[in-house]
Enzyme design. Structure first.
Site, PDB file in Angstrom:
ATOM      1  N   ARG A 167       0.946  -1.211   0.159  1.00 32.79           N
ATOM      2  CA  ARG A 167       0.115  -0.034   0.160  1.00 32.79           C
ATOM      3  C   ARG A 167       0.746   1.092  -0.001  1.00 32.79           C
ATOM      4  NH1 ARG A 167      -3.712   0.046   5.212  1.00 32.79           N
ATOM      5  NH2 ARG A 167      -4.505  -2.002   3.733  1.00 32.79           N
ATOM      6  N   HIS A 208       1.382  -2.005   5.641  1.00 40.43           N
ATOM      7  CA  HIS A 208       1.395  -2.391   4.323  1.00 40.43           C
ATOM      8  C   HIS A 208       2.311  -1.866   3.470  1.00 40.43           C
ATOM      9  CE1 HIS A 208      -2.397  -5.036   3.769  1.00 40.43           C
ATOM     10  NE2 HIS A 208      -2.863  -4.402   5.138  1.00 40.43           N
ATOM     11  N   ASP A 261      -3.849  -8.644   2.661  1.00 44.10           N
ATOM     12  CA  ASP A 261      -5.138  -8.605   3.352  1.00 44.10           C
ATOM     13  C   ASP A 261      -5.792  -9.596   2.455  1.00 44.10           C
ATOM     14  OD1 ASP A 261      -4.771  -6.693   5.354  1.00 44.10           O
ATOM     15  OD2 ASP A 261      -5.627  -5.147   3.983  1.00 44.10           O
ATOM     16  N   GLU A 277      -7.713  -7.907  12.983  1.00 50.16           N
ATOM     17  CA  GLU A 277      -8.427  -8.059  11.679  1.00 50.16           C
ATOM     18  C   GLU A 277      -8.000  -9.446  11.357  1.00 50.16           C
ATOM     19  OE1 GLU A 277      -7.597  -3.523  10.219  1.00 50.16           O
ATOM     20  OE2 GLU A 277      -6.384  -5.062   9.383  1.00 50.16           O
ATOM     21  N   HIS A 316      -5.734  -9.935   8.101  1.00 49.53           N
ATOM     22  CA  HIS A 316      -4.420  -9.215   7.916  1.00 49.53           C
ATOM     23  C   HIS A 316      -3.405 -10.094   8.260  1.00 49.53           C
ATOM     24  CE1 HIS A 316      -2.424  -5.083   8.502  1.00 49.53           C
ATOM     25  NE2 HIS A 316      -1.494  -5.928   9.123  1.00 49.53           N
TER      26      HIS A 316
END
Length: 239
Positions: free
Chosen positions: A105, A149, A156, A218, A221
């Site tokens: 990301r 990320h 994910d 999460e 993740h």
């Protein structure tokens, strides 16, 4: 307006760099391309892995394509990509497959998230993504100014079950959709059903076998452990 957005982004990323040097958090890499950063497309290693890269489109908590996502691709540093390809290979022997939502990301995407979280007037995605939370609570536990990320070794994803011929695969029930902000998304949440816990555990075991560790808040993740570049974040676009 575009010039103003670029100035805000530049200030944000400069602040991240200064922040990194001040307290030991990862520093911003000068790389301007995926090749310079050492990022590879997962489909070079697993050509038909299932992808639904959420931030390249509008089906996400921001409600539109996110800064830095110019194509729906999963980029990862090579060691993480190789480990993820091994997970996919091992699961296929059991008629199961992965489905990817996000991988590397860019830092500019994280800055976009922070701006969105600060705009309390934009509540369009509340019913799907944070129905039980006030948007003002998202900064901090859920949305931070620096994301793991951006270090290139976090992914994910979810797990799919396929038929005996491996021609039709269906995502398993995990209790929430991707990017649900709330305690039900916690991997060991007592709010999840027994079947949902079982599915989360199958995914967790498969990822752990290849060196990925789960983020407890999460279920989707995972980060490769150890990370290839734990002291560096990147801001090259996904394209």
């Amino acid at each position: 307006m575009a010039v103003a957005r670029r100035l805000v982004l530049g200030v944000t990323l400069c602040a991240l760099t200064a922040f990194a040097h001040a307290d030991g958090t990862p520093a911003l890499s000068p790389a301007t391309t995926a090749q310079q950063a050492g990022l590879v497309d997962i489909r070079q290693l697993a050509p038909d892995i299932a992808e639904d890269i959420k931030y390249a489109g509008s089906d996400n908590f921001v409600g539109k394509p996110v800064d830095g996502y110019l194509a729906p691709k999963c980029l990862l540093l090579k060691p993480a990509a190789e480990a993820l390809a091994r997970v996919e290979r091992d699961l296929r022997a059991q008629h199961q497959r992965l489905k990817l939502f996000d991988c590397y990301r860019p830092a500019r995407a994280v800055a976009h998230f922070v701006r969105w979280a600060g705009d309390l007037s934009d509540q369009r995605t509340k019913p799907e993504h944070y129905p039980k939370l006030d948007k003002s609570a998202l900064l901090g536990d859920y949305i931070a100014p620096v994301s793991g990320h951006s270090r290139g070794a976090t992914v994910d994803l979810t797990l799919m079950q396929c038929d005996a011929a491996d021609t039709h695969c269906t995502p398993l029930a995990m209790g929430t959709d991707f990017d649900y902000f709330g305690t039900l998304a916690n991997t060991d949440s007592p709010e999840a059903s027994a079947a949902q816990h079982a599915h989360r555990e199958v995914l967790k075991r498969a990822m752990e076998r290849e060196g990925f560790r789960n983020y407890a808040m999460e279920w989707w993740h995972y980060t490769l452990n150890p990370e290839p570049t734990p002291d560096t974040i990147y801001d090259v676009p996904v394209q």
